[in-house]
Scaffold this motif. Structure first.
Motif, PDB file in Angstrom:
ATOM      1  N   ASN A 113      35.090  59.772   2.264  1.00 28.56           N
ATOM      2  CA  ASN A 113      33.816  59.243   2.767  1.00 28.56           C
ATOM      3  C   ASN A 113      33.647  57.798   2.296  1.00 28.56           C
ATOM      4  O   ASN A 113      33.568  57.521   1.092  1.00 28.56           O
ATOM      5  N   VAL A 154      30.495  57.084   0.085  1.00 25.94           N
ATOM      6  CA  VAL A 154      30.630  57.520  -1.309  1.00 25.94           C
ATOM      7  C   VAL A 154      31.487  56.547  -2.092  1.00 25.94           C
ATOM      8  O   VAL A 154      31.156  56.166  -3.224  1.00 25.94           O
ATOM      9  N   ALA A 155      32.594  56.120  -1.505  1.00 32.14           N
ATOM     10  CA  ALA A 155      33.461  55.163  -2.200  1.00 32.14           C
ATOM     11  C   ALA A 155      32.718  53.872  -2.521  1.00 32.14           C
ATOM     12  O   ALA A 155      32.850  53.307  -3.618  1.00 32.14           O
ATOM     13  N   VAL A 172      29.302  53.369  -2.793  1.00 28.86           N
ATOM     14  CA  VAL A 172      28.201  53.474  -3.748  1.00 28.86           C
ATOM     15  C   VAL A 172      28.725  53.724  -5.159  1.00 28.86           C
ATOM     16  O   VAL A 172      28.125  53.268  -6.139  1.00 28.86           O
ATOM     17  N   GLU A 173      29.843  54.421  -5.280  1.00 28.98           N
ATOM     18  CA  GLU A 173      30.434  54.597  -6.606  1.00 28.98           C
ATOM     19  C   GLU A 173      30.896  53.257  -7.165  1.00 28.98           C
ATOM     20  O   GLU A 173      30.702  52.966  -8.349  1.00 28.98           O
ATOM     21  N   ALA A 174      31.506  52.433  -6.330  1.00 32.63           N
ATOM     22  CA  ALA A 174      31.932  51.106  -6.782  1.00 32.63           C
ATOM     23  C   ALA A 174      30.728  50.236  -7.129  1.00 32.63           C
ATOM     24  O   ALA A 174      30.734  49.512  -8.134  1.00 32.63           O
ATOM     25  N   ALA A 227      27.848  51.230  -8.180  1.00 39.31           N
ATOM     26  CA  ALA A 227      27.272  51.686  -9.443  1.00 39.31           C
ATOM     27  C   ALA A 227      28.028  51.095 -10.627  1.00 39.31           C
ATOM     28  O   ALA A 227      27.417  50.698 -11.626  1.00 39.31           O
ATOM     29  N   ARG A 228      29.341  51.012 -10.525  1.00 37.76           N
ATOM     30  CA  ARG A 228      30.125  50.398 -11.606  1.00 37.76           C
ATOM     31  C   ARG A 228      29.815  48.909 -11.724  1.00 37.76           C
ATOM     32  O   ARG A 228      29.688  48.371 -12.833  1.00 37.76           O
ATOM     33  N   ARG A 282      39.930  51.574  -3.200  1.00 40.88           N
ATOM     34  CA  ARG A 282      39.354  51.923  -1.900  1.00 40.88           C
ATOM     35  C   ARG A 282      38.339  50.909  -1.383  1.00 40.88           C
ATOM     36  O   ARG A 282      37.874  51.015  -0.243  1.00 40.88           O
TER      37      ARG A 282
END
Length: 441
Positions: free
Chosen positions: A221, A224-225, A227-229, A231-232, A336
């Motif tokens: 997804n 998801v990839a 928003v995770e990045a 957040a970091r 990603r």
């Protein structure tokens, strides 16, 4: 010789400029820049006796440049630049209409009153007073009133530097927005003068994946990839990096306030910023690089997983730190998510141990004997980035005086804010300080 106060009529000039809606819509278009430029050109020609040139990078994206001949042609010229565009203003919540240019309660009100039509008005008031007084500066003064600063200067300063470089030949230094205003703290009236700016690095992040139905599990997804990045990125905190300007700012402010400056460790820097109280606000944001997610775009239907998700990140880089930022991005984004540079502008640095800075301090202290003048680093950016590319040392010096005592006015909080306004007494102080500086430097 007739003596004319250089501050005469400065509030009326500011009001007239504010009343021209020069909103920059950030889409490559703006309203009113042509009308504002024509007003400036009329004052320069009819009242200051100069020969202004109107230049358009695109239809109605208008800038004005003029040169005042100094008494000593052997001296390097000084560039004085300001911008005519403003950010949008929603009338909701304003005490007065944002483009009224209302003059009331001791202030000029409206969008652009402090960013930066006040400074443009001060320059115009000073120049027209010179003609009435029969005075000339020691060195040539080049004045540039430009379009498009609020969205990066592609239609203004950057275009002028690229297409009309000869207009700035011989300029040995420049002054513009970003300093010379009062910043009271701990009973001391500081006047920060900009001697540095962080670099600008606007990034577009793109994650790709496998599109599909929102009801079905999908480990690929893109949203998801992304928003995770993000957040970091948002959680990352760069280590302290004290540039010469920021170090000097902390040393001088701590000394003026009578508190110790501990600058040899990260904890010591943070403690020093806390000790100097309100003055620490000018340093807290510029002791590190920063990365701030600002825009998200993905998908269009709640039950569809999009194959692409994008974000924008506003990154600000201290001098010499680009490699450090790029290394952090590679680690934080992972395989990603890719990034591309949308806007890049180098940091600005000018010496604070120079005759230029000393002359600014002298002019401010002549107007306010209690002034404590300090160098500081702007967290954002100005057209100085474009002009410094010509090798011109650029300073943030658009002087403004204190507001009337006790009214709680915060100059720094006014830029881009609802009820933006500038005190008339501060405008008049600034015009007199600018006049003194330009004639003596």
């Amino acid at each position: 010789m007739q003596v004319i106060d250089p501050a005469h009529g400065v509030a009326e000039l500011c009001s007239a400029l504010v009343a021209i809606d020069t909103t920059n819509q950030a889409r490559g278009d703006a309203v009113g820049e042509r009308e504002a430029a024509e007003l400036v050109a009329r004052v320069l020609a009819d009242e200051a006796g100069l020969d202004p040139v109107l230049l358009e990078s695109a239809p109605r994206r208008t800038s004005v440049v003029a040169r005042v001949a100094g008494r000593d042609p052997g001296l390097g010229a000084l560039l004085v630049h300001g911008h005519l565009d403003v950010v949008p203003a929603d009338p909701a919540g304003w005490t007065v209409p944002p483009f009224s240019g209302a003059v009331q309660d001791g202030y000029v009100w409206g969008r652009g009153a402090v960013d930066m039509k006040d400074a443009c008005a001060s320059v115009l008031a000073v120049l027209r007073s010179w003609r009435a007084r029969g005075v000339r500066p020691r060195r040539d003064v080049v004045v540039a009133f430009v379009a498009d600063e609020e969205t990066g200067g592609a239609y203004g300063a950057e275009w002028l530097v690229r297409e009309h470089r000869a207009l700035f030949d011989g300029c040995a230094a420049a002054i513009g927005e970003g300093g010379g205003f009062p910043h009271p703290a701990g009973g001391v009236r500081f006047y920060p003068v900009g001697t540095a700016e962080r670099g600008t690095l606007h990034l577009r992040l793109t994650a790709t994946g496998r599109g599909g139905h929102g009801s079905r599990p999908n480990p690929d997804n893109a949203v998801v990839a992304l928003v995770e990045a993000l957040a970091r990125v948002a959680a990352h905190r760069f280590p302290v990096r004290l540039t010469p300007t920021v170090r000097e700012y902390l040393v001088r402010t701590a000394e003026a306030l009578g508190v110790p400056a501990e600058l040899d460790s990260e904890a010591g820097v943070d403690a020093t910023i806390a000790r100097v109280g309100h003055a620490g606000r000018l340093a807290a944001g510029v002791v590190r690089h920063t990365m701030t997610p600002t825009v998200l775009a993905a998908g269009g239907a709640v039950n569809v997983i999009p194959p692409v998700a994008e974000a924008m990140v506003d990154t600000r880089v201290l001098p010499g730190g680009l490699d450090e930022v790029n290394a952090a991005l590679r680690e934080l984004l992972g395989p990603r998510v890719r990034h591309e540079v949308v806007v890049q502008a180098d940091p600005v640095q000018a010496p604070f141990d120079s005759p230029w800075f000393a002359a600014m301090a002298d002019a401010l202290q002549a107007g306010d004997p209690h002034a404590v003048v300090v160098p500081y680093c702007l967290g954002g950016g100005t057209d100085a980035k474009a002009f410094s590319a010509l090798g011109i040392p650029c300073y943030g010096f658009a002087p403004l005086g204190p507001a009337p005592d006790g009214d709680g006015y915060d100059h720094r909080a006014m830029a881009h804010a609802v009820d933006e306004r500038v005190p008339i007494s501060g405008l008049e102080f600034g015009a007199r300080v600018l006049d003194r500086f330009l004639l003596q430097v």
